[in-house]
Write a protein that holds these residues in place. Sequence first.
Motif, short mmCIF file in Angstrom:
data_model
loop_
_atom_site.label_atom_id
_atom_site.label_comp_id
_atom_site.label_asym_id
_atom_site.label_seq_id
_atom_site.Cartn_x
_atom_site.Cartn_y
_atom_site.Cartn_z
N ALA A 142 0.67 -1.15 -0.10
CA ALA A 142 0.05 0.00 -0.08
C ALA A 142 0.80 1.48 -0.20
CB ALA A 142 -1.06 0.28 1.08
N GLY A 143 1.73 1.33 0.09
CA GLY A 143 3.21 2.09 -0.30
C GLY A 143 3.35 2.78 1.16
N ALA A 144 3.62 1.85 1.53
CA ALA A 144 4.24 1.59 3.51
C ALA A 144 3.25 3.20 4.04
CB ALA A 144 5.51 2.17 3.74
N PRO A 145 2.37 3.67 4.63
CA PRO A 145 1.50 4.70 5.28
C PRO A 145 2.32 4.84 6.33
CG PRO A 145 -0.03 2.91 4.24
CD PRO A 145 1.40 2.87 3.53
N GLU A 146 1.88 6.27 6.78
CA GLU A 146 2.77 6.30 7.94
C GLU A 146 1.70 6.53 8.69
OE1 GLU A 146 4.81 10.07 9.06
OE2 GLU A 146 5.05 9.48 11.08
N GLY A 147 0.44 6.52 8.69
CA GLY A 147 -0.82 6.78 9.65
C GLY A 147 -0.52 7.23 10.67
N ASP A 148 -0.63 8.21 12.38
CA ASP A 148 -1.58 9.07 13.15
C ASP A 148 -0.59 7.78 14.45
OD1 ASP A 148 -2.42 10.75 14.92
OD2 ASP A 148 -4.34 10.87 14.75
N PRO A 149 0.44 8.40 14.16
CA PRO A 149 1.44 7.99 15.77
C PRO A 149 0.18 7.59 17.17
CG PRO A 149 2.20 10.37 15.22
CD PRO A 149 1.31 10.09 14.43
N ALA A 150 -0.78 8.79 17.30
CA ALA A 150 -2.19 8.49 18.07
C ALA A 150 -3.22 7.31 17.96
CB ALA A 150 -3.05 9.55 18.09
N ASP A 151 -2.74 6.45 16.82
CA ASP A 151 -3.18 5.10 16.67
C ASP A 151 -2.82 4.16 17.03
OD1 ASP A 151 -5.34 6.70 14.76
OD2 ASP A 151 -4.44 5.89 13.31
N GLU A 152 -1.03 4.43 18.31
CA GLU A 152 -0.20 3.50 18.03
C GLU A 152 -0.93 2.27 19.29
OE1 GLU A 152 3.48 4.21 18.48
OE2 GLU A 152 4.08 2.79 19.86
N PRO A 153 -1.26 0.96 19.22
CA PRO A 153 -1.71 0.97 20.77
C PRO A 153 -0.71 0.62 21.81
CG PRO A 153 -1.27 -1.32 18.92
CD PRO A 153 -0.82 0.42 18.17
N PRO A 154 -1.46 0.68 22.86
CA PRO A 154 -0.70 0.51 23.67
C PRO A 154 0.29 -0.31 23.99
CG PRO A 154 -2.92 0.44 24.97
CD PRO A 154 -2.89 0.95 23.04
N ALA A 155 1.56 -0.66 23.74
CA ALA A 155 2.78 -1.51 23.89
C ALA A 155 2.48 -2.18 25.33
CB ALA A 155 3.93 -0.73 24.26
N PRO A 156 2.50 -3.78 25.03
CA PRO A 156 2.46 -4.96 26.32
C PRO A 156 3.68 -4.71 27.28
CG PRO A 156 3.17 -5.90 24.57
CD PRO A 156 2.71 -4.25 23.82
N PRO A 157 3.65 -4.65 28.35
CA PRO A 157 4.31 -4.66 28.92
C PRO A 157 5.83 -5.20 28.83
CG PRO A 157 3.34 -6.06 30.58
CD PRO A 157 2.46 -5.70 29.05
N PRO A 158 7.11 -3.89 28.71
CA PRO A 158 8.60 -4.53 28.41
C PRO A 158 8.72 -5.77 29.35
CG PRO A 158 8.54 -2.94 29.13
CD PRO A 158 6.86 -2.65 29.29
N ALA A 159 9.43 -6.48 28.12
CA ALA A 159 10.32 -7.74 28.63
C ALA A 159 11.73 -7.02 29.58
CB ALA A 159 10.53 -8.92 27.61
N PRO A 160 11.35 -7.77 30.46
CA PRO A 160 12.58 -7.22 32.15
C PRO A 160 13.60 -7.53 31.35
CG PRO A 160 11.54 -9.37 32.31
CD PRO A 160 10.58 -9.45 31.49
N ASP A 161 14.50 -6.44 31.57
CA ASP A 161 16.41 -6.24 30.84
C ASP A 161 16.62 -6.26 31.70
OD1 ASP A 161 15.82 -3.37 32.11
OD2 ASP A 161 16.09 -2.33 30.21
N ARG A 162 16.43 -6.41 33.27
CA ARG A 162 17.58 -7.33 33.74
C ARG A 162 17.03 -8.59 35.05
NH1 ARG A 162 20.54 -3.20 37.23
NH2 ARG A 162 19.94 -3.67 38.79
N LEU A 163 17.59 -9.04 35.80
CA LEU A 163 17.25 -9.91 36.21
C LEU A 163 16.78 -9.51 37.35
CD1 LEU A 163 19.93 -12.40 36.25
CD2 LEU A 163 18.28 -13.18 35.80
N PRO A 164 15.79 -10.42 38.54
CA PRO A 164 14.43 -9.82 39.64
C PRO A 164 15.77 -9.19 40.51
CG PRO A 164 14.30 -11.76 38.39
CD PRO A 164 14.70 -11.74 37.87
N ARG A 165 16.89 -10.15 40.30
CA ARG A 165 17.65 -9.77 41.90
C ARG A 165 19.09 -10.14 41.55
NH1 ARG A 165 16.24 -13.58 45.01
NH2 ARG A 165 17.90 -14.89 44.58
#
Length: 462
Positions: A142-165
Amino acid sequence: MPQFPTLGHGTFDEEAPGVRLVFLGLALVPACFYSTESPLPADFATCEAPPEPGVSPAAPTYYRDVKPIVDRKCAGCHIADGVAPFPLTTYAEVELHKHQAQWAVEHGVMPPWQPADCCSDYRDDRSLSPDEIATFTAWVTAGAPEGDPADEPPAPPPAPDRLPRIDVDVQLAEPFTPSPRVGKDEIRCFLLPHTFAAATYVTGTDLIPSNRRIAHHAILVAVSGEKARELARKDGADGRPGWDCYGGADELDARGTIGGWQPGDSPRVFPDGVGAEVKAGTQLLLQMHYDTGAGTGADQPRVHLMLSDTVERVARGAPVGNPLWFAGEGMEIRAGDPDAMVFFSYDPTVVLGKGGPIDVESVMIHMHELGTIGRLAILRQDGTTECLLNILDWDFHWMTTYFLARPVRINPGDRLYVECHWDNTRENQKLVNGEQQEPRTIGWGADEEMCGGIIGFSEPVP
Ligand code: HEC
């Protein structure tokens, strides 16, 4: 002489002679490992039905439909200074690479994910669903339309980037600069400057390279104090930190392995109540695979560990392979053979399960660069087969451990099965300094090939 690293070089040295005897005994049981026919049924791991064609949302846009896919499935590696050659974190970046990316996702080249469909389910499966591929394709078309930044769905919680301890934080004593090699990873082993004063359990591992451009893959192994003293003699012997362990006895150690890492991975935490045992005096061996085609410079990796003094179950690793392969027989890969193959099976419950069942939690296959197909399966006593891992397009670069979504039980009388294939034709040889190498007849060993399955399982603390 090439030797099978796992048997004589585990962490638990006092167990080794017994284990070695048992494995040699088992090797005599199967009669057919010189056969060239795979004993797997012809319909092994084939899908019951062709995949449903993917469905894309109407008029997909970058912000609404594509960014969530790329953020979850690509950006772990395609970030600034990551292992991938360009970042995919903004509209402009994804738009710039859209045709290349469309090709890569449609051909299953990206994200790197080796297990074929219709075998087993894995945790952290980074492959794209048919709908995600269809969405990407429809968006580019479709020509890689950018769309509206406001349409971005809420991101799922990010995977932890460090160990819990973080209970252990250890870094390589000095930086290591891999030497540029053409068409081959540099595989280097290091002893990390940390000795466990008392016995404990490792319940989580994380690896942090200082140079993410060149760090392609890592394996963390626990070695006994005695073994560490032996290895320390090799350390630095060639004037550089660590030692070259490609194809060596330290390359593949199923029983001592406590963790592995690939670019894009989150820290690895064992299931609740499970840990890998380390005895007092144990040291850590870090095996790094560096891809010098992807970048230059030095790396000084850090390792984080989470520990626990008590666990309910101990994590164990076990090899799946024929001891005769590395004793110099039964694994001949003839020069020019487009499909050399070996297989082996044994009942692991006898020794590893002490006569009881084993619940397999993770699986891995190890071959070198000529590998094409790698398989792990359970041959059930009732004649059925259960697929654990089916890699049909082996890429040495992306070798890793796969965690099964649910443990799979091996019962007494079942057999654990490994099968490896290689393409030893001229076209599949390595390039060394730009020159295609001539095929030669090879077997097991350094600069030759290997076929090793590794299963991870856990058992109650004795
Ligand atoms: C685990 C890390 C990782 C993930 C996840 C990943 N890539 Fe890559 N990508 C790489 C690396 C490394 C390369 C360089 C080539 C190689 O080593 O295979 C690459 C190369 C590429 C290329 C160039 C292909 C070529 O033929 O050279 C494209 C396009 C690409 N990636 C797109 C994607 C897209 C789109 C996604 C997500 C859907 C993705 N990648 C996910 C690591 C990754």
